[in-house]
Design an enzyme around this catalytic site. Structure first.
Site, PDB file in Angstrom:
ATOM      1  CG  ASN A  80      48.402  30.551  28.707  1.00 48.85           C
ATOM      2  OD1 ASN A  80      48.454  31.646  27.775  1.00 48.85           O
ATOM      3  ND2 ASN A  80      47.348  29.687  28.571  1.00 48.85           N
ATOM      4  CG  HIS A  83      42.479  29.035  29.464  1.00 50.84           C
ATOM      5  ND1 HIS A  83      42.500  28.839  27.977  1.00 50.84           N
ATOM      6  CD2 HIS A  83      41.090  28.395  29.735  1.00 50.84           C
ATOM      7  CE1 HIS A  83      41.405  28.208  27.599  1.00 50.84           C
ATOM      8  NE2 HIS A  83      40.541  28.040  28.530  1.00 50.84           N
ATOM      9  CB  SER A 122      42.662  30.290  35.001  1.00 49.00           C
ATOM     10  OG  SER A 122      41.315  29.911  35.225  1.00 49.00           O
ATOM     11  CG  ASP A 140      44.286  25.929  27.816  1.00 44.81           C
ATOM     12  OD1 ASP A 140      45.187  26.747  27.704  1.00 44.81           O
ATOM     13  OD2 ASP A 140      43.649  26.063  26.893  1.00 44.81           O
TER      14      ASP A 140
HETATM   15  C1  GRF Z   1      42.736  36.471  25.985  1.00 46.08           C
HETATM   16  O1  GRF Z   1      41.172  36.440  25.932  1.00 46.08           O
HETATM   17  C2  GRF Z   1      43.353  35.576  26.780  1.00 46.08           C
HETATM   18  O2  GRF Z   1      42.559  35.091  27.994  1.00 46.08           O
HETATM   19  C3  GRF Z   1      43.542  34.433  25.737  1.00 46.08           C
HETATM   20  O3  GRF Z   1      43.576  34.996  24.435  1.00 46.08           O
HETATM   21  C4  GRF Z   1      43.308  36.460  24.640  1.00 46.08           C
HETATM   22  C5  GRF Z   1      44.151  37.475  24.279  1.00 46.08           C
HETATM   23  O4  GRF Z   1      43.693  38.669  24.008  1.00 46.08           O
HETATM   24  N1  GRF Z   1      44.521  33.525  25.954  1.00 46.08           N
HETATM   25  P1  GRF Z   1      44.793  39.991  24.130  1.00 46.08           P
HETATM   26  O5  GRF Z   1      45.610  39.619  22.648  1.00 46.08           O
HETATM   27  O6  GRF Z   1      45.598  40.128  25.074  1.00 46.08           O
HETATM   28  O7  GRF Z   1      44.014  41.114  23.766  1.00 46.08           O
END
Ligand code: GRF
Length: 225
Positions: A116, A118, A145, A154
């Site tokens: 994932n 985050h 991260s 998370d």
């Molecule tokens: C990103 O900011 C990521 O860190 C978070 O969700 C957002 C996804 O953006 N988990 P995208 O759909 O990849 O543009």
């Protein structure tokens, strides 16, 4: 190596999204440039008609929508999602802006083979609205991260972090933009490590190149703001 042989050893990856899919795009670009030795076998969204699905279709990747609203419970949705993912026999599942809380059965099933991203320097600012919270807390640095997914939201072992400065003139939008630029660097990097067999989860920790990493994972300081 023949082209057929190099294709045969590519890691199969299923990407889960809920929205814009800019991180998915970074992975697609990595594949297209020949830098990322994976095959994106499918992109699955829990929301219909999102931009990420268009990005996947344009790249010729099979897409599926599994709308959580059509399921009576979180458990029922996750069971169907597992069945759908596993039909593609992935070696890795990548959550790229997948806005769902996952059941323990789901995280257990993919333990050590699900990542994932985050938007914070974990363990700081788990959950939502991370950019505003970092500004409100007076942080001088913020970031992003990539981590292995465990049952704790998370909370799984961190693989890599990119740090960016928080500027006095920042609002949440400006800071998010600076962080997102780094997301698109570190997510393909972590996936590449995994695909090359350099990265794994060992006893609840991140192992990279045969060494266990510290709690914050591999550190990248982003100079380019
Ligand atoms: C990103 O900011 C990521 O860190 C978070 O969700 C957002 C996804 O953006 N988990 P995208 O759909 O990849 O543009």
């Amino acid at each position: 190596m023949s082209q057929a042989a190099s294709q045969a050893i590519k890691l199969r990856v299923v990407v889960l999204i809920s929205g814009s899919g800019s991180n998915l795009q970074a992975l697609i670009d990595g594949v297209d440039s020949g830098d990322l030795p994976i095959e994106i076998a499918a992109v699955i969204s829990n929301r219909p008609e999102v931009m990420g699905l268009t990005r996947a279709s344009k790249a010729g990747i099979p897409t599926l929508v599994l709308d959580h609203k059509n399921f009576a419970s979180r458990e029922a949705f996750d069971i169907e999602l597992m069945r759908t993912i596993d039909a593609y026999t992935p070696g890795l599942v990548v959550l790229a802006g997948f806005m769902r809380i996952l059941t323990p059965a789901f995280t257990e099933h993919y333990l050590g083979r699900m990542l994932n991203i985050h938007p914070s320097l974990l363990p700081k600012f788990q959950g939502l609205h991370t950019h505003q919270r970092a500004i409100d807390a007076g942080e001088t640095h913020h970031g992003v991260s990539v981590h292995f997914v465990t049952a704790e939201l998370d909370g799984g072992p961190v693989i890599v972090q990119a740090r960016v400065p928080v500027l006095p003139t920042d609002d949440a939008g400006l800071l998010a933009k600076r962080v997102q630029k780094q997301e698109h660097v570190i997510y393909p990097l972590a996936v590449k490590w995994f695909a090359e067999g350099k990265l794994k989860m060992t006893n609840g920790k991140t192992e990279l190149n045969g060494e266990l990493l510290a709690e914050n994972g591999y550190q990248i300081e982003a100079n380019d703001i």
